[in-house]
Design an enzyme around this catalytic site. Structure first.
Site, PDB file in Angstrom:
ATOM      1  N   LYS A  86       0.997  -1.252  -0.075  1.00 29.12           N
ATOM      2  CA  LYS A  86       0.372   0.159  -0.090  1.00 29.12           C
ATOM      3  C   LYS A  86       0.969   1.190   0.213  1.00 29.12           C
ATOM      4  CE  LYS A  86      -3.841  -1.357   3.124  1.00 29.12           C
ATOM      5  NZ  LYS A  86      -4.845  -1.816   3.393  1.00 29.12           N
TER       6      LYS A  86
ATOM      7  N   GLY B 142      10.350  -3.372   7.093  1.00 22.13           N
ATOM      8  CA  GLY B 142       8.681  -4.140   7.417  1.00 22.13           C
ATOM      9  C   GLY B 142       9.171  -5.720   6.699  1.00 22.13           C
TER      10      GLY B 142
HETATM   11  P1  AMP Z   1       5.098  -4.057   2.539  1.00 24.82           P
HETATM   12  O1  AMP Z   1       5.217  -4.853   4.089  1.00 24.82           O
HETATM   13  O2  AMP Z   1       4.252  -3.123   2.560  1.00 24.82           O
HETATM   14  O3  AMP Z   1       6.221  -4.342   2.156  1.00 24.82           O
HETATM   15  O4  AMP Z   1       3.520  -5.073   1.224  1.00 24.82           O
HETATM   16  C1  AMP Z   1       4.384  -6.381   1.418  1.00 24.82           C
HETATM   17  C2  AMP Z   1       3.534  -7.366   0.542  1.00 24.82           C
HETATM   18  O5  AMP Z   1       2.896  -6.933   0.051  1.00 24.82           O
HETATM   19  C3  AMP Z   1       3.685  -8.795   0.544  1.00 24.82           C
HETATM   20  O6  AMP Z   1       3.180  -9.865   1.541  1.00 24.82           O
HETATM   21  C4  AMP Z   1       2.976  -8.318  -0.718  1.00 24.82           C
HETATM   22  O7  AMP Z   1       2.000  -9.990  -1.361  1.00 24.82           O
HETATM   23  C5  AMP Z   1       2.395  -7.957  -1.229  1.00 24.82           C
HETATM   24  N1  AMP Z   1       2.630  -7.428  -2.542  1.00 24.82           N
HETATM   25  C6  AMP Z   1       3.141  -7.134  -3.134  1.00 24.82           C
HETATM   26  N2  AMP Z   1       2.899  -6.331  -4.412  1.00 24.82           N
HETATM   27  C7  AMP Z   1       1.247  -7.154  -4.579  1.00 24.82           C
HETATM   28  C8  AMP Z   1       0.118  -6.246  -6.179  1.00 24.82           C
HETATM   29  N3  AMP Z   1       0.056  -6.527  -6.536  1.00 24.82           N
HETATM   30  N4  AMP Z   1      -0.722  -7.434  -5.455  1.00 24.82           N
HETATM   31  C9  AMP Z   1      -1.173  -7.303  -3.655  1.00 24.82           C
HETATM   32  N5  AMP Z   1      -0.346  -8.016  -2.548  1.00 24.82           N
HETATM   33  C10 AMP Z   1       1.152  -6.992  -3.480  1.00 24.82           C
END
Ligand code: AMP
Length: 397
Positions: A198, A354
């Site tokens: 996000k 993260g």
């Molecule tokens: P963060 O902790 O914010 O770095 O988010 C990591 C998460 O983002 C991981 O669990 C990924 O599966 C998710 N992610 C990455 N790309 C996508 C996408 N295109 N659609 C949905 N989730 C995503």
């Protein structure tokens, strides 16, 4: 920056805050001893000087209650094995019994205290509790980056009782230097690769780093908010409609600052959020309804590769696809490979914050990048430009 190298610990007792919050299995065996290994150089320096070390840490979230399952006694053997010294244990962290155990400690010996968080005062940053802790050493050493963003008694408040007898351990010093190398002294071009789910969770980082970088690569779920905000069709991809204005503001600010933003141009779209979904490569701004972008496409990766290869300083935070599913891991693995290649060509690369570290470890990039941060939350807050209380407490006169 004062580190353990600035002290001679001969006949001194070092009170060392470490991060031994390690995972345990059902039989209380340590399943990943990385954090213990990471604290080893600091402990060895103290012992080789002829000093002794009193180690304090938290384990899990006992929330101020004594919980047998979260006793640090479970990890005593593992710490002994890693350090190469039979570590003593005391089943409390303040009070007479503990002070006696510390008094009996001889040069070359190590004492591990019970879980700090069995006392609610620890997380409250209680001054009296911190003062009791301060009785347990001549010099305070903070080597716990993972808790440096918390103003807890053992991470921050206790430092106030050691006005000129406090310093960073090697691990914490390394983390600080790695962040500085990216945020302050990094050789240009500096590239930040931000992925993850996000925009909302990365916005403060983006705002803080924009003025420090030359290239911003955006990947992962964040992409679609940026694409839709510019009029693209993102189908069922993850998108924060309420953050579209913010996305446009970021793009404008980047332009004003001369930062080149690289968004995906094509994606692997899937007809379901599942490893077994049907997939096809589509333009990032023309994703059909019922389909969602779950990984970076081939043209995108080619573009990312070019930018990463010419970078001299690289920060990576967040996967560029749903790497947990094999079908959508290729983009994240490729980015890891490009960073590996750039690092071999002399770039400095830092991965942290993260979940990024999980992806890096899963695909074996740990030894291929210059530095992998040991602190998720602490690294995120550093990248957001916040001052970490545990670090500030050592720097303060
Ligand atoms: P963060 O902790 O914010 O770095 O988010 C990591 C998460 O983002 C991981 O669990 C990924 O599966 C998710 N992610 C990455 N790309 C996508 C996408 N295109 N659609 C949905 N989730 C995503």
């Amino acid at each position: 920056m004062t580190t353990v190298d600035d002290f001679n610990f001969e006949n001194k007792k070092a009170l060392v805050r470490v991060d031994f919050n390690v995972p345990l299995d059902a039989e209380f065996n340590v399943t990943d001893s990385n954090r213990i290994e990471a604290a080893k150089p600091t402990i060895i320096k103290i012992l080789e000087d002829g000093g002794s070390a009193v180690l304090m840490s938290h384990l899990g979230r006992p929330k101020g209650e004594r919980k047998a399952a979260l006793s640090l006694s479970h990890i005593c053997d593992k710490v002994s094995e890693v350090i190469g010294v039979q570590v003593k244990f005391v089943d409390d962290c303040v009070g007479e019994k503990v002070e006696k155990a510390v008094a009996e400690l001889e040069s070359g010996e190590v004492l591990l205290l019970e879980n700090l968080r069995f006392n609610a005062e620890e997380e409250k940053g209680d001054k009296l509790f911190a003062e009791q802790l301060s009785h347990l050493g001549d010099i305070y050493v903070n080597d716990a980056f993972g808790t440096a963003h918390r103003a807890h008694a053992s991470t921050t408040i206790v430092a106030g009782f050691f006005p000129d007898k406090k310093c960073f351990g090697y691990l914490l010093a390394k983390e600080i230097k790695a962040i500085e190398k990216v945020m302050k002294t990094g050789e240009k071009p500096v590239t930040a690769i931000l992925g993850g789910a996000k925009v909302s969770s990365k916005i403060t980082i983006i705002e803080n780093i924009l003025s420090k970088i030359d290239h911003l690569i955006i990947g992962g779920g964040m992409t679609y908010t940026f694409i839709k905000a510019q009029g693209g069709k993102v189908g069922n991809s993850i998108c924060e409609d309420d953050k579209m204005d913010l996305a446009l503001t970021i793009l404008k600010k980047a332009k004003d600052l001369g930062v080149q933003v690289h968004l995906p141009v094509d994606v692997i779209a899937a007809d379901d959020f599942s490893n077994n979904a049907n997939t096809k490569i589509v333009a990032v701004d023309d994703i059909p309804d019922g389909w969602q972008g779950l990984d970076a496409g081939p043209k995108t990766l080619e573009n990312f590769r070019e930018v990463i290869h010419e970078s001299k300083t690289i920060l990576w935070n967040g996967p560029v696809g749903v790497f947990e599913m094999e079908s959508f891991a290729k983009g994240t693995i490729s980015v890891g490979n490009y960073i590996d290649e750039a690092t071999k060509n002399g770039a400095f690369s830092l991965v942290g914050g993260g979940d990024s570290v999980a992806a890096v470890k899963q695909f074996g990039f740990e030894d291929k990048v210059s530095y992998v941060s040991t602190g998720g939350g602490a690294m995120l807050e550093s990248l957001e430009g916040k001052s970490l209380p545990g670090i500030a407490a050592i720097l303060e006169a």
